[in-house]
Design an enzyme around this catalytic site. Structure first.
Site, PDB file in Angstrom:
ATOM      1  N   GLU A 165       0.843  -1.203   0.000  1.00 37.54           N
ATOM      2  CA  GLU A 165       0.000   0.000   0.000  1.00 37.54           C
ATOM      3  C   GLU A 165       0.880   1.255   0.000  1.00 37.54           C
ATOM      4  O   GLU A 165       0.823   2.092   0.916  1.00 37.54           O
ATOM      5  CB  GLU A 165      -0.950   0.003   1.193  1.00 37.54           C
ATOM      6  CG  GLU A 165      -2.008  -1.070   1.087  1.00 37.54           C
ATOM      7  CD  GLU A 165      -3.131  -0.942   2.098  1.00 37.54           C
ATOM      8  OE1 GLU A 165      -2.954  -0.257   3.118  1.00 37.54           O
ATOM      9  OE2 GLU A 165      -4.198  -1.527   1.872  1.00 37.54           O
ATOM     10  N   GLU A 322      -6.448  -7.573  -0.860  1.00 35.99           N
ATOM     11  CA  GLU A 322      -6.805  -7.633   0.557  1.00 35.99           C
ATOM     12  C   GLU A 322      -8.249  -7.218   0.739  1.00 35.99           C
ATOM     13  O   GLU A 322      -8.726  -6.269   0.111  1.00 35.99           O
ATOM     14  CB  GLU A 322      -5.972  -6.629   1.373  1.00 35.99           C
ATOM     15  CG  GLU A 322      -4.531  -6.956   1.554  1.00 35.99           C
ATOM     16  CD  GLU A 322      -3.846  -5.905   2.424  1.00 35.99           C
ATOM     17  OE1 GLU A 322      -4.530  -5.256   3.247  1.00 35.99           O
ATOM     18  OE2 GLU A 322      -2.637  -5.719   2.277  1.00 35.99           O
ATOM     19  N   TRP A 330      -9.230  -0.321  12.531  1.00 33.89           N
ATOM     20  CA  TRP A 330      -8.780   1.067  12.388  1.00 33.89           C
ATOM     21  C   TRP A 330      -9.917   2.063  12.168  1.00 33.89           C
ATOM     22  O   TRP A 330      -9.666   3.215  11.856  1.00 33.89           O
ATOM     23  CB  TRP A 330      -7.749   1.165  11.263  1.00 33.89           C
ATOM     24  CG  TRP A 330      -8.092   0.388  10.015  1.00 33.89           C
ATOM     25  CD1 TRP A 330      -7.662  -0.870   9.706  1.00 33.89           C
ATOM     26  CD2 TRP A 330      -8.929   0.796   8.924  1.00 33.89           C
ATOM     27  NE1 TRP A 330      -8.176  -1.269   8.498  1.00 33.89           N
ATOM     28  CE2 TRP A 330      -8.960  -0.256   7.995  1.00 33.89           C
ATOM     29  CE3 TRP A 330      -9.669   1.950   8.649  1.00 33.89           C
ATOM     30  CZ2 TRP A 330      -9.698  -0.203   6.809  1.00 33.89           C
ATOM     31  CZ3 TRP A 330     -10.394   2.017   7.467  1.00 33.89           C
ATOM     32  CH2 TRP A 330     -10.396   0.947   6.569  1.00 33.89           C
ATOM     33  N   LYS A 371      -4.309  -6.674  16.468  1.00 32.48           N
ATOM     34  CA  LYS A 371      -4.734  -7.939  17.086  1.00 32.48           C
ATOM     35  C   LYS A 371      -6.253  -8.100  17.108  1.00 32.48           C
ATOM     36  O   LYS A 371      -6.742  -9.218  17.239  1.00 32.48           O
ATOM     37  CB  LYS A 371      -4.134  -8.114  18.476  1.00 32.48           C
ATOM     38  CG  LYS A 371      -4.458  -7.055  19.485  1.00 32.48           C
ATOM     39  CD  LYS A 371      -3.724  -7.370  20.789  1.00 32.48           C
ATOM     40  CE  LYS A 371      -3.889  -6.265  21.808  1.00 32.48           C
ATOM     41  NZ  LYS A 371      -3.279  -4.995  21.375  1.00 32.48           N
ATOM     42  N   PHE A 372      -7.012  -7.014  16.943  1.00 30.58           N
ATOM     43  CA  PHE A 372      -8.465  -7.171  16.882  1.00 30.58           C
ATOM     44  C   PHE A 372      -8.996  -7.112  15.447  1.00 30.58           C
ATOM     45  O   PHE A 372     -10.185  -6.923  15.218  1.00 30.58           O
ATOM     46  CB  PHE A 372      -9.159  -6.141  17.780  1.00 30.58           C
ATOM     47  CG  PHE A 372      -8.843  -6.369  19.231  1.00 30.58           C
ATOM     48  CD1 PHE A 372      -9.146  -7.585  19.837  1.00 30.58           C
ATOM     49  CD2 PHE A 372      -8.203  -5.401  19.987  1.00 30.58           C
ATOM     50  CE1 PHE A 372      -8.832  -7.827  21.167  1.00 30.58           C
ATOM     51  CE2 PHE A 372      -7.886  -5.623  21.314  1.00 30.58           C
ATOM     52  CZ  PHE A 372      -8.196  -6.836  21.914  1.00 30.58           C
ATOM     53  N   HIS A 373      -8.087  -7.227  14.487  1.00 28.62           N
ATOM     54  CA  HIS A 373      -8.494  -7.272  13.069  1.00 28.62           C
ATOM     55  C   HIS A 373      -8.851  -8.712  12.736  1.00 28.62           C
ATOM     56  O   HIS A 373      -8.136  -9.642  13.111  1.00 28.62           O
ATOM     57  CB  HIS A 373      -7.314  -6.804  12.206  1.00 28.62           C
ATOM     58  CG  HIS A 373      -7.662  -6.472  10.797  1.00 28.62           C
ATOM     59  ND1 HIS A 373      -8.041  -7.427   9.884  1.00 28.62           N
ATOM     60  CD2 HIS A 373      -7.680  -5.287  10.137  1.00 28.62           C
ATOM     61  CE1 HIS A 373      -8.269  -6.839   8.717  1.00 28.62           C
ATOM     62  NE2 HIS A 373      -8.064  -5.540   8.849  1.00 28.62           N
TER      63      HIS A 373
END
Ligand code: GLA
Length: 679
Positions: A165, A322, A330, A371-373
């Protein structure tokens, strides 16, 4: 690189993965460096079980690969490549340059980017480098050379993934190194300081430059700055990031025959790259897309992004590099996907031309900011709804594999421009509510709901294959770009132009003689003054519509008035006009119409242009056609909570059933193979 090459590189990926014929690429980012080796074997086993055929690795590998300036350590990467290869999984190999390791910025803090206010960023996140930095570029070259030398001929490497990106966080850097590079770029563009003074209109506010050294990036000023300077800085910044791609691409071409790409961000919240310039330089057009829950209808923006990516791929199939299986980490509130949504989202990309469906990332991280993705393999493990949906998606892609390689059918084009986005959103304009992407999204949404598929095209693109061309708020347009639109109408096409179009040339210089300068003849009218509305104010039209944000005093010359304003500030004056032009027709919408009337207008214009508008189209049923050499494939994506029945004869691929009356359950997707309707 030609568009033909773009196609064949993706074709290579969809056929290489399986000898039994074409198959969608199903893949993900994989960050094994975040895990003990004991986890790797389980990862590979589950990848095989879920049909993963392409894995992006080494995207953030720099610190591991080069632990200090004098040492490379490929042992872990060798092992993981060996494991993937052993399992028959293809590799989308990152060059590893996306985030410089701490030792580099410790040795060379001057590579860290500087904001418009003069604040230097700290390391500790990612992508903390100035794109123009020769120190960063040299370090990246060294790493890419080492990676390409070692793996450039490895049989498992199917694709090069340059950086990641590019420009996501660091596209705009205002440091002294960037200032120097900006001056060189300007010198190249203008040749002389006097030519720059003319282009930037520096007679205004005593801004005249006497020498190149006086010129700076558009750093924070007390008042508004120079808009032409800001616009050139956006162009320069896109070019500098593109040059970072090209530096790596040249090394890869020298050391390897594997196709090269990088992941674009055709999205609502990042606008710093002019991807029309980038697209011809990659072998596979690849996009990253995440649902943005800050927008009113996130899945409509998904469709827009997919259509934009297809536009960049010249209409050919493209790669979704992706997306997420569920929530991201985010956004202010990270909304999970409902059951079925993962498949709907994925197949919406496929419907609009994706032949590769990949995700960020394989296994949900246990540490770090992501970590919460969500991931293909969630924290909960395989005993989870998410994992079962991933398996179902993989089976579904297999069931519809004959769609691979076919092309989306669109009769309508929409002109879209990153450059115009930059220019439109500059400050000191008639109304801060006129934001380019909002305008584009509004028009797109109305077309989406009318069931009309659009191709996004660059200004100046060949329009001859379309019946209708929509031009939303194309504020900045070059003469030859405007001419392609007028010529299209003259030759019998239908054009719909919306307000704040055709206003300035490429230097942000107003076109004199009346608005919308570049399109006055095409539209058969002339506007002498804008009357933007106060915040929240509305006005009515005599066709029952309401409008907000914008009105303008239009004087028709050859156009007919279709609707007029009823209320102040311009009661009785034209709001919507149509002009017969050559053998075609040009509509002009001089206000911001309510959604239903915008939809009605676009549908009316499309019908008049001979566009196939689905009869009795139901809002929330997304329907797109992909056409192959032997058959048509009609996608139906039911975004509603109710089942829907559609009369169509053919073979439904997901349920593997012949149909005459197609039942599309609530939230489900169906793909019907029919005979080819046209040649
Ligand atoms: C981007 C990046 C990935 C990851 C995801 C999270 O797409 O390329 O590395 O950060 O965002 O959504």
């Amino acid at each position: 690189m030609t568009l033909g090459t773009v196609r064949s590189a993706l074709e290579g990926l969809t056929t290489d993965v399986d000898e039994s014929g074409s198959r969608f690429v199903f893949g993900c980012d994989y960050n094994p460096e975040q895990w003990d080796r004991s986890v790797w074997e389980e990862d590979i086993r589950l990848m095989v079980e879920s049909g993963v055929s392409l894995v992006a690795i080494n995207v953030f590998g720099w610190a591991q690969l080069q632990p200090n300036p004098d040492e490379f350590d490929f042992s872990a990467l060798d092992d993981i490549i060996g494991l993937l290869h052993g399992a028959g999984i293809g590799i989308n190999l990152g060059t590893g340059t996306s985030s410089p390791p701490p030792w580099l910025s410790t040795l060379h803090p001057e590579i860290l980017p500087v904001s418009q206010e003069g604040l230097r960023a700290w390391p500790g996140g990612r992508q903390a480098y100035c794109p123009s930095s020769p120190v960063f570029r040299a370090a990246a070259e060294r790493l890419v050379t080492a990676v390409a030398t070692r793996y450039g001929s490895h049989p498992a490497v199917r694709l090069w993934h340059v950086s990641n990106e590019l420009g996501c966080h660091n596209a705009l850097c205002y440091c002294d190194v960037s200032a120097d590079a900006f001056r060189r770029w300007l010198e190249q563009k203008y040749g002389t300081v006097e030519a720059l003074n003319r282009a930037w209109g520096t007679a205004f506010w005593s801004q005249h430059y006497g020498a190149w050294e006086e010129i700076l990036p558009p750093r924070r000023t007390l008042s508004s700055g120079n808009p032409a300077q800001a616009l050139d800085f956006s162009r320069f910044s896109s070019d500098e990031v593109l040059e970072c791609y090209l530096i790596e691409e040249r090394i890869l071409r020298r050391l390897s025959d594997v196709p090269v790409t990088t992941n674009f961000m055709v999205t609502s919240h990042i606008r710093t790259q002019d991807y029309w310039q980038w697209a011809p330089l990659v072998d596979v057009v690849a996009n990253d897309h995440y649902l943005d829950h800050r927008l009113p209808v996130p899945h409509q923006e998904l469709s827009f992004s997919a259509d934009g990516t297809r536009g960049l791929a010249g209409g050919r199939p493209w790669m979704l590099m992706e997306q997420s299986t569920g929530a991201v980490n985010w956004q202010p509130r990270n909304i999970a996907k409902q059951p079925g949504e993962l498949i709907r989202n994925s197949l919406a990309h496929v419907a609009r031309g994706a032949d590769a469906i990949c995700f960020f990332q394989w296994r949900a991280s246990a540490q770090g900011t992501e970590k919460f993705h969500s991931a293909l393999l969630p924290h909960a493990g395989t005993d989870s709804r998410k994992w079962h949906e991933v398996l179902e998606l993989s089976r579904t892609l297999d069931a519809i594999r004959e769609v691979v390689g076919t092309e989306v059918v669109a009769e309508v084009a929409m002109v879209f421009s990153w450059e115009t986005w930059w220019a439109t959103d500059l400050d000191s304009h008639p109304s801060e509510e006129v934001r380019y992407l909002d305008q584009v999204h509004k028009i797109y949404r109305a077309l989406w709901e009318a069931g009309i598929t659009v191709d996004l095209v660059a200004p100046g693109a060949d329009l001859s294959r379309y019946r209708m061309v929509v031009v939303p708020s194309l504020y900045l347009v070059r003469d030859h770009e405007a001419a392609t639109i007028s010529d299209f109408a003259a030759a019998g096409g239908t054009v719909v132009v919306t307000y704040f179009s055709g206003i300035v040339d490429e230097d942000d210089r107003v076109r004199l003689g009346g608005y919308p300068g570049a399109f006055t003849e095409l539209l058969g009218l002339r506007t002498e003054e804008f009357f933007p509305l106060p915040e929240g104010a509305q006005t009515r039209l005599d066709n029952g519509a309401t409008a907000s944000i914008w009105t303008e005093r239009i004087q028709t010359t050859t156009a007919d008035t279709v609707s007029s304003f009823l209320d102040a500030p311009l009661p009785g004056e034209p709001a919507l006009t149509v002009n017969e032009f050559g053998s075609g027709r040009a509509w002009y919408l001089g206000t911001d119409l309510d959604h239903d009337h915008l939809w009605e207008l676009l549908e009316q214009a499309a019908l008049g242009a001979g566009v196939t508008v689905p009869p009795a189209h139901v809002t929330g049923i997304e329907s797109v056609l992909r056409r192959g050499p032997e058959a048509d494939y009609r996608f139906f994506i039911n975004h509603t909570g109710l089942p829907h029945t559609h009369t169509i004869s053919g073979h439904e691929l997901i349920t593997d059933q012949p149909v005459t009356s197609l039942e599309i359950p609530a939230g489900a997707v169906r793909v019907v193979r029919t005979e080819r309707t046209e040649s």
